[in-house]
Scaffold this motif. Structure first.
Motif, PDB file in Angstrom:
ATOM      1  N   LEU A  39      22.591  -6.544 -42.165  1.00 17.22           N
ATOM      2  CA  LEU A  39      22.751  -7.887 -41.600  1.00 17.22           C
ATOM      3  C   LEU A  39      21.740  -8.039 -40.468  1.00 17.22           C
ATOM      4  CD1 LEU A  39      26.576  -8.663 -41.197  1.00 17.22           C
ATOM      5  CD2 LEU A  39      24.934  -9.838 -42.673  1.00 17.22           C
ATOM      6  N   LEU A  40      20.828  -8.971 -40.622  1.00 11.16           N
ATOM      7  CA  LEU A  40      19.814  -9.230 -39.613  1.00 11.16           C
ATOM      8  C   LEU A  40      20.045 -10.609 -39.023  1.00 11.16           C
ATOM      9  CD1 LEU A  40      16.680  -8.037 -41.635  1.00 11.16           C
ATOM     10  CD2 LEU A  40      18.201  -6.661 -40.204  1.00 11.16           C
ATOM     11  N   GLY A  41      19.482 -10.844 -37.849  1.00 10.79           N
ATOM     12  CA  GLY A  41      19.595 -12.166 -37.261  1.00 10.79           C
ATOM     13  C   GLY A  41      19.177 -12.175 -35.813  1.00 10.79           C
ATOM     14  N   THR A  42      18.919 -13.363 -35.307  1.00 11.66           N
ATOM     15  CA  THR A  42      18.579 -13.535 -33.907  1.00 11.66           C
ATOM     16  C   THR A  42      19.798 -13.240 -33.041  1.00 11.66           C
ATOM     17  OG1 THR A  42      19.113 -15.877 -34.178  1.00 11.66           O
ATOM     18  CG2 THR A  42      16.811 -15.257 -34.381  1.00 11.66           C
ATOM     19  N   ASN A  43      19.601 -13.103 -31.737  1.00  8.71           N
ATOM     20  CA  ASN A  43      20.729 -12.916 -30.828  1.00  8.71           C
ATOM     21  C   ASN A  43      21.673 -14.107 -30.947  1.00  8.71           C
ATOM     22  OD1 ASN A  43      19.864 -10.467 -29.709  1.00  8.71           O
ATOM     23  ND2 ASN A  43      18.567 -11.493 -28.208  1.00  8.71           N
ATOM     24  N   GLY A  44      22.965 -13.799 -31.058  1.00 12.22           N
ATOM     25  CA  GLY A  44      23.949 -14.858 -31.207  1.00 12.22           C
ATOM     26  C   GLY A  44      24.070 -15.410 -32.614  1.00 12.22           C
ATOM     27  N   ALA A  45      23.464 -14.729 -33.595  1.00 11.31           N
ATOM     28  CA  ALA A  45      23.503 -15.231 -34.972  1.00 11.31           C
ATOM     29  C   ALA A  45      24.873 -15.066 -35.614  1.00 11.31           C
ATOM     30  CB  ALA A  45      22.449 -14.515 -35.815  1.00 11.31           C
ATOM     31  N   LEU A 156      30.958   2.865 -44.261  1.00 11.90           N
ATOM     32  CA  LEU A 156      30.496   3.123 -42.897  1.00 11.90           C
ATOM     33  C   LEU A 156      29.907   1.845 -42.321  1.00 11.90           C
ATOM     34  CD1 LEU A 156      29.903   5.219 -40.647  1.00 11.90           C
ATOM     35  CD2 LEU A 156      27.766   5.746 -41.835  1.00 11.90           C
ATOM     36  N   LEU A 157      30.452   1.412 -41.177  1.00 12.11           N
ATOM     37  CA  LEU A 157      29.983   0.206 -40.498  1.00 12.11           C
ATOM     38  C   LEU A 157      29.177   0.625 -39.276  1.00 12.11           C
ATOM     39  CD1 LEU A 157      33.316  -1.861 -40.601  1.00 12.11           C
ATOM     40  CD2 LEU A 157      31.544  -1.665 -42.365  1.00 12.11           C
ATOM     41  N   LEU A 158      27.910   0.268 -39.242  1.00 13.20           N
ATOM     42  CA  LEU A 158      27.005   0.682 -38.173  1.00 13.20           C
ATOM     43  C   LEU A 158      26.457  -0.552 -37.467  1.00 13.20           C
ATOM     44  CD1 LEU A 158      24.956   3.451 -40.072  1.00 13.20           C
ATOM     45  CD2 LEU A 158      26.957   3.763 -38.592  1.00 13.20           C
ATOM     46  N   ASP A 159      26.876  -0.761 -36.219  1.00 14.01           N
ATOM     47  CA  ASP A 159      26.436  -1.918 -35.443  1.00 14.01           C
ATOM     48  C   ASP A 159      25.373  -1.471 -34.447  1.00 14.01           C
ATOM     49  OD1 ASP A 159      26.251  -4.441 -34.437  1.00 14.01           O
ATOM     50  OD2 ASP A 159      28.264  -4.550 -33.599  1.00 14.01           O
ATOM     51  N   GLU A 160      24.115  -1.777 -34.756  1.00 19.25           N
ATOM     52  CA  GLU A 160      22.970  -1.385 -33.922  1.00 19.25           C
ATOM     53  C   GLU A 160      22.962   0.127 -33.647  1.00 19.25           C
ATOM     54  OE1 GLU A 160      20.734  -3.554 -33.261  1.00 19.25           O
ATOM     55  OE2 GLU A 160      21.748  -5.474 -33.514  1.00 19.25           O
ATOM     56  N   PRO A 161      22.946   0.975 -34.678  1.00 20.01           N
ATOM     57  CA  PRO A 161      23.140   2.414 -34.476  1.00 20.01           C
ATOM     58  C   PRO A 161      22.006   3.136 -33.765  1.00 20.01           C
ATOM     59  CG  PRO A 161      22.557   1.981 -36.752  1.00 20.01           C
ATOM     60  CD  PRO A 161      22.797   0.641 -36.107  1.00 20.01           C
ATOM     61  N   THR A 191      21.083  -4.457 -37.335  1.00 18.78           N
ATOM     62  CA  THR A 191      19.984  -3.866 -36.576  1.00 18.78           C
ATOM     63  C   THR A 191      19.008  -4.947 -36.141  1.00 18.78           C
ATOM     64  OG1 THR A 191      18.180  -2.238 -36.629  1.00 18.78           O
ATOM     65  CG2 THR A 191      18.660  -3.397 -38.685  1.00 18.78           C
ATOM     66  N   HIS A 192      18.349  -4.720 -35.005  1.00 19.01           N
ATOM     67  CA  HIS A 192      17.248  -5.567 -34.568  1.00 19.01           C
ATOM     68  C   HIS A 192      15.907  -4.991 -34.989  1.00 19.01           C
ATOM     69  CE1 HIS A 192      19.235  -8.699 -32.322  1.00 19.01           C
ATOM     70  NE2 HIS A 192      19.943  -7.830 -31.642  1.00 19.01           N
ATOM     71  N   TYR A 193      15.922  -3.757 -35.529  1.00 22.19           N
ATOM     72  CA  TYR A 193      14.677  -3.114 -35.938  1.00 22.19           C
ATOM     73  C   TYR A 193      14.402  -3.465 -37.402  1.00 22.19           C
ATOM     74  CZ  TYR A 193      15.393  -0.345 -31.700  1.00 22.19           C
ATOM     75  OH  TYR A 193      15.576   0.053 -30.400  1.00 22.19           O
ATOM     76  N   GLU A 288      -9.352  -8.922 -44.846  1.00 22.82           N
ATOM     77  CA  GLU A 288      -8.062  -8.233 -44.895  1.00 22.82           C
ATOM     78  C   GLU A 288      -7.092  -9.071 -45.717  1.00 22.82           C
ATOM     79  OE1 GLU A 288      -4.501  -7.569 -41.741  1.00 22.82           O
ATOM     80  OE2 GLU A 288      -6.410  -6.611 -41.193  1.00 22.82           O
ATOM     81  N   ALA A 289      -6.399  -8.436 -46.641  1.00 24.20           N
ATOM     82  CA  ALA A 289      -5.408  -9.118 -47.476  1.00 24.20           C
ATOM     83  C   ALA A 289      -4.107  -8.328 -47.436  1.00 24.20           C
ATOM     84  CB  ALA A 289      -5.915  -9.229 -48.910  1.00 24.20           C
ATOM     85  N   ARG A 290      -3.003  -9.030 -47.230  1.00 23.11           N
ATOM     86  CA  ARG A 290      -1.718  -8.339 -47.195  1.00 23.11           C
ATOM     87  C   ARG A 290      -0.604  -9.287 -47.620  1.00 23.11           C
ATOM     88  NH1 ARG A 290       1.141  -9.495 -42.448  1.00 23.11           N
ATOM     89  NH2 ARG A 290      -0.049 -10.532 -40.796  1.00 23.11           N
ATOM     90  N   PRO A 291       0.407  -8.738 -48.283  1.00 22.32           N
ATOM     91  CA  PRO A 291       1.551  -9.576 -48.651  1.00 22.32           C
ATOM     92  C   PRO A 291       2.376  -9.927 -47.420  1.00 22.32           C
ATOM     93  CG  PRO A 291       1.990  -7.281 -49.169  1.00 22.32           C
ATOM     94  CD  PRO A 291       0.559  -7.351 -48.722  1.00 22.32           C
ATOM     95  N   ALA A 292       3.291 -10.849 -47.591  1.00 21.19           N
ATOM     96  CA  ALA A 292       4.200 -11.193 -46.496  1.00 21.19           C
ATOM     97  C   ALA A 292       5.053  -9.981 -46.152  1.00 21.19           C
ATOM     98  CB  ALA A 292       5.083 -12.365 -46.903  1.00 21.19           C
ATOM     99  N   SER A 293       5.563  -9.961 -44.925  1.00 25.45           N
ATOM    100  CA  SER A 293       6.406  -8.855 -44.459  1.00 25.45           C
ATOM    101  C   SER A 293       7.797  -9.377 -44.139  1.00 25.45           C
ATOM    102  CB  SER A 293       5.800  -8.223 -43.201  1.00 25.45           C
ATOM    103  OG  SER A 293       5.834  -9.154 -42.125  1.00 25.45           O
ATOM    104  N   LEU A 294       8.726  -8.442 -43.979  1.00 27.97           N
ATOM    105  CA  LEU A 294      10.076  -8.818 -43.571  1.00 27.97           C
ATOM    106  C   LEU A 294      10.058  -9.489 -42.208  1.00 27.97           C
ATOM    107  CD1 LEU A 294      13.096  -8.822 -44.155  1.00 27.97           C
ATOM    108  CD2 LEU A 294      13.218  -6.496 -43.226  1.00 27.97           C
ATOM    109  N   GLU A 295       9.147  -9.040 -41.327  1.00 23.73           N
ATOM    110  CA  GLU A 295       9.041  -9.662 -40.008  1.00 23.73           C
ATOM    111  C   GLU A 295       8.677 -11.137 -40.128  1.00 23.73           C
ATOM    112  OE1 GLU A 295       6.688  -9.136 -35.733  1.00 23.73           O
ATOM    113  OE2 GLU A 295       6.110  -7.916 -37.460  1.00 23.73           O
TER     114      GLU A 295
END
Length: 308
Positions: A39-45, A156-161, A191-193, A288-295
């Motif tokens: 689960l990803l998201g901005t702060n407060g998501a 296993l639930l890992l919140d920002e491990p 995670t925020h990473y 330089e050529a690159r595909p889109a990233s998760l970021e």
């Protein structure tokens, strides 16, 4: 990794309100048995609130949450021995040593791993006689993780491990999580990473302001965003029409400088560009050529939310 289609965690239309603020607004996703779902998201998501609902710390105001077929709030007693939970804050007694903390927690479990084994898993054997209050922030996170896996959990639930861990410890944690997945453990991770999610997740969801904006495998989420081609052209050289571009570009550049092309068909666009450059003896400086990233996918979600 082989997984079955039955859901270990099922969240359907979940809503959670705190006073006048609705932290989670109709969230739905499924975590399959034996996979890692991020689960990803901005702060407060709403990530941590969603995790709390899955852990059974609260019940949704609307919608349903099921873990291994059980309501985690109403059937907590039945479900608890099958869950491992790592919160953002462990809250351990500060005057207990590392080994005493693990032994205390093991006493609440039906089939715990040996304390020495689990401390070795998180590289804390040499610190087992140190009091919790003397541990660094990263060491406390590793102890929290040790306690989360002490009971041999199915889910296993890992919140920002890995918050506060140095790069080596973070990599060690990834390897530990991979070993648990190989043993059939199901993992729900916040995670925020983004590189952490990209390294570990079978599937993921990106949340913003209490809703899931996009979900799927990393490849599926990233595929919705364009690849990039960057280079510099000599002054006065015009670009040809190229396939797959997301936006129109001026055909003649007034000065030497960088060009960024965004394309949905990276290979086709790049092939046409290189062929044109060869035929016209044009040097594409710094190509330089690159595909889109998760970021980029994550920032697009955050940016669209900010504009809204």
């Amino acid at each position: 990794m082989t997984t079955t289609t039955s859901g270990a965690v099922e969240v359907s239309g979940a809503r959670r309100r705190y006073g006048g603020f609705e932290a989670v607004r109709g969230v739905s996703f499924e975590v399959r048995r034996g996979e890692l779902f991020a689960l990803l998201g901005t702060n407060g998501a709403g990530k941590t609130t969603t995790m709390d609902l899955v852990a059974g710390f609260g019940r949704p105001d609307a919608g349903n949450v099921r873990v291994l077929g059980h309501d985690p709030y109403r059937e907590r007693k039945v479900l608890r021995p099958r869950l491992g939970i790592m919160l953002q804050e462990g809250g351990l007694p500060p005057d207990l040593t590392v080994s005493e903390s693990a032994a205390m927690w093991a006493g609440t479990l039906t089939d715990p791993r040996p304390v020495t084994e689990v401390l070795a898993m998180v590289n804390l054997r040499r610190r087992e006689r140190v009091r919790v209050r003397q541990l660094s922030g990263g060491e406390r996170r590793r102890l929290d993780l040790a306690l989360a896996v002490l009971g041999r959990p199915e889910v296993l639930l890992l919140d920002e491990p890995t918050t506060g861990l140095d790069p080596e410890s973070r990599r060690d944690t990834w390897e530990m999580v991979r070993a648990l997945l190989a043993d059939g453990v199901t993992v729900l991770l916040t995670t925020h990473y983004l590189n952490e999610a990209q390294e570990l997740a079978d599937r993921l969801a990106i949340m913003h302001e209490g809703v899931v904006v996009t979900a799927g495998s990393t490849g599926e989420v990233v595929a919705a965003h364009p690849a990039r081609i960057t280079f510099a052209l000599p002054a006065g050289v015009g670009l040809p029409a190229l396939p797959g571009l997301r936006e129109d570009l001026p055909r003649v550049r007034a000065e030497h400088g960088p060009v960024t092309l965004r394309t949905d068909t990276l290979q086709t666009t790049l092939t046409e560009l290189l062929g044109w450059a060869r035929r016209h003896d044009v040097e594409l400086d710094g190509l330089e050529a690159r595909p889109a990233s998760l970021e980029e996918a994550f920032l697009a979600v955050a940016g669209e939310g900010a504009r809204a």
